[in-house]
Write an enzyme that holds these catalytic residues in place. Structure first.
Site, PDB file in Angstrom:
ATOM      1  N   ASP A 168     -10.432  -1.212   3.151  1.00 34.22           N
ATOM      2  CA  ASP A 168      -9.765  -1.848   2.020  1.00 34.22           C
ATOM      3  C   ASP A 168      -9.306  -3.251   2.407  1.00 34.22           C
ATOM      4  OD1 ASP A 168      -7.898  -0.591   3.803  1.00 34.22           O
ATOM      5  OD2 ASP A 168      -6.320  -0.938   2.332  1.00 34.22           O
ATOM      6  N   GLU A 209      -5.204   1.014   4.340  1.00 32.59           N
ATOM      7  CA  GLU A 209      -4.425   0.358   5.394  1.00 32.59           C
ATOM      8  C   GLU A 209      -3.534  -0.748   4.836  1.00 32.59           C
ATOM      9  OE1 GLU A 209      -3.325  -2.227   8.774  1.00 32.59           O
ATOM     10  OE2 GLU A 209      -4.434  -2.804   6.995  1.00 32.59           O
TER      11      GLU A 209
END
Lengths: 473, 473
Positions: free
Chosen positions: B101, B166
């Site tokens: 991400d 994350e």
């Protein structure tokens, strides 16, 4: 020369249902000036009042103030209602100021009743604006109606200035009054404002002083963007650490100001003035409990009132540019602006206060020894206001209160500013009287605002007595 | 025993267009984990990567993490991609962590190019995620592909743990890893994370330490509601004045912590460790200018790096409950919460730091002598992390870097926390290596994020060399 008002006062008592009905109508108009979606209601309230004033023979005009930008929309400003009742050149002229707009209110805010429905309970009239300021405005109307009904000639001409933006900064009003200085405001002899409160709930009072204000911005920067506190923590002079340290040098724990010379500018307290504090009815314990504090910096009645009314004070408001949300955020803010203000009293001059404060901040900053960039600057300021308690306007107010309540009113001050007071005084050059009608616990601006039935009815009598007393003022 | 990689490295150089094409595809998937409207893209990114891993023979599974509440909506969490490449009982096993991400990005934020279109310019590959962390994740893929193409047998089994949250707090991952302790995580011998940066732009480095953190909330109250500063200013012990005074006692102007005993807990610096700072390439003036500061509390290279990496630091973040908007507001806030945090290093224990800090705050508060209510409390905390620079995993990383770059990498620490590092270390009981591939100026999280073409290609070689070096680790 003094007209006997005994019968009129009885009639006013008997007319209570009509007094209440009119307040009910006024409260039902949701004239929230701060809410653009309620702007039409605010304008409608001004028109509603115009009709009422015209019904008692007042020549009215609506002064257009143009538009304003509010929440990204261009909205019409409510007009100011200017009324003239009587133009007898042999009489003096009283100018009355009041406001027709109110603070926002919703039942979901914690009201026990619908805020825009007047509800009578236990001798209290609950509703937004019942006390601030629709109730007092209607007291003027009722007082004059009562005189007219009894064929009592008013000893003064009366002018009205009722605005619809007081709760939103009186946008446009000072400029309008400036323009009206030599027309509508010319020939005014006395000004009276009934938009404040008694010190307590039982004893009437007259207000002869207001504090002024000097606002300050203290900006500290020195890094070009917010930084991660993990990556940069420990090797940066943090602007926020500098700012809090500097602000911590402004006051003592007991809220005394550490800026040198500030208290020296306060007008000396004469023995006579000091003596007036002896009789003032004020319960320190009740005040402390209402605030919810464990202790106050002083719990001596006189010292406490002096600090609220005729000494400067310094309050912290907050910080712009730092994290303010709930939870945690591990950022070092790059530019922070501390906000504080100093309430000022006679004979303090805003320019002098600004100069001394910025000078002190710069001195403290030099002691800090930080390489960051420090920019203290004054914001807006307003002068303090104090009136001679022995002038004829003030004494007429005192006699009126004694006539209605049977006691000499306390002479009090307020710690806050009501800037329009000073505007009227400066533009007319005449005495402005603050004549409060409501009790200290009316909860203006808050949930469950109310006006006591007793204060409302006695308020009508007080204003009538005041107008009559002005005949011999 | 050492496999000669000269030809493979040349092939990798020659394969650049393919490396770039894959990064282009990855960047084009807008896997912004913080934006619920992009959640499907984030999930698609995990599936895209799964296909790539499967194509090199990895057995993949998607670990479901359920849902989360985001901006008032219930949204699906991206699954965690767990992959297993090789199950040879005679080989050791490397676990690789990375994330798929990215941070939000829009051209209107100030990007020179479209953030989700990979653009090569002047040897730089611009695009969101090019460096954080899609680039490094793809380096693992390319490295293994290159080995397979050349029939080089990997000397270790490789496991992959790639997540999609994350940038939004790794929601659900620690709990998943806890559950996988005796299954997926069992048998792991080495862990490697490539999700940090070089100290500068030229010289490679290995990261052997991270600071931990202890967050604090300091609440002061004592009046039951916000008060008008005109009416109450001067007769109240203001919570905000107390708070700023207390916080001002925490640090010196040079950002040293005044809490007694805090520095005493720091692990002593041995002569050998101190010596490692001599060779580290770090330009203080460049660092100072990048921050925009006029001066730093220290401008000595070694002292500065020690303060960032192996000494505690204390940062102020802000205040909750006070006025934070632009302009002026003359209110005395009734309840304010100061936020600060302390970065901690070995051998500081969060419990001990919390205890000493709260104890100091209470002592300072007693000196203040305010009747207000004071509630200091610790928030979240994370332990510091440091690895033995002489362990076999770390030395394999160092040999790999020397093989690719021809120089011994600097041994550095980071001032921030990467909590997942400690999670892997605690759950596997094995060494975790932070092996950064990107340059300090890659602008992760910011506008115009890039990965240098050179860093990207050398990164593939470095990871391949590292895997091969683990064979003799």
């Amino acid at each position: 020369m003094t007209v006997d008002l005994t019968n009129v006062f009885q009639q006013i008592d008997g007319d209570y249902e009509n007094l209440k009905e009119l307040l009910r109508e006024a409260v039902a108009i949701q004239s929230v000036s701060g809410d653009p979606s309620k702007r039409d209601e605010t304008i409608r309230m001004v028109h509603w009042m115009k009709e009422k004033l015209e019904a008692i023979g007042t020549a009215c005009e609506l002064a257009d103030l143009g538009t304003q930008e509010l929440e990204g929309k261009t909205v019409k400003l409510p007009p100011v209602l200017l009324g003239t009742l009587g133009t007898d050149k042999n009489k003096k002229t009283l100018l009355v100021y009041g406001h027709l707009d109110v603070q926002p209110a919703a039942k979901s805010d914690g009201w026990d009743t619908e805020p825009f429905e007047l509800v009578e309970k236990d001798g209290k009239l609950f509703g937004r604006g019942s006390s601030d300021d629709k109730g007092p405005v209607l007291c003027w109307l009722h007082a004059i109606r009562a005189a007219q009904k009894n064929n009592i000639e008013l000893p003064v001409n009366v002018k009205f200035c009722f605005e619809g933006m007081e709760e939103s900064g009186s946008v446009g009003l000072p400029e309008l009054l400036e323009r009206e200085k030599d027309r509508f405001l010319s020939g005014v002899d006395f000004v009276c404002i009934s938009d404040s409160y008694w010190l307590g709930t039982k004893k009437p009072c007259l207000t002869y002083g207001l504090r002024g204000i000097c606002s300050f911005f203290v900006e500290v920067t020195g890094i070009k963007q917010d930084l991660h506190s993990g990556v940069f923590g420990g090797v940066i002079h943090e602007p926020l650490q500098d700012l809090m340290w500097v602000m911590a040098q402004l006051t003592t724990v007991d809220n005394r100001i550490k800026i040198p010379g500030l208290y020296d500018q306060v007008a000396p307290l004469s023995a006579a003035e000091e003596k007036t504090y002896d009789d003032i009815e004020f319960d320190v314990a009740e005040f402390r409990d209402s605030v919810g504090a464990a202790h106050l910096p002083t719990e001596d009645k006189k010292t406490l009132l002096l600090r609220r009314w005729r000494e400067p004070s310094l309050a912290f408001h907050g910080i712009e540019g730092a994290f303010y949300g709930p939870g945690e955020k591990t950022v070092i803010p790059s530019k922070v602006i501390g906000k504080f203000s100093i309430r000022i009293v006679p004979d303090m001059e805003p320019e002098e206060v600004n100069r001394r404060t910025v000078e002190y901040l710069n001195k403290v900053w030099a002691e800090r020894g930080s390489p960051n960039i420090f920019k203290p600057r004054p914001g807006h300021s307003a002068k303090p206001w104090v009136v001679d308690v022995n002038d004829s306007n003030f004494l007429a107010g005192a006699r009126a209160m004694k006539r209605v309540h049977g006691v000499e009113p306390d002479r009090i001050r307020e710690g806050c500013s009501i800037p329009i007071t000073l505007t009227f005084q400066e533009l007319t050059g005449k005495s402005v009287l603050l004549l409060p009608l409501g009790a200290a616990d009316d909860m203006a601006h808050s949930q469950n605002e109310k006006n006591n039935k007793w204060n409302y009815v006695e308020g009508v009598k007080t204003l009538l007595a005041y107008i009559m007393e002005l005949g011999s003022a």
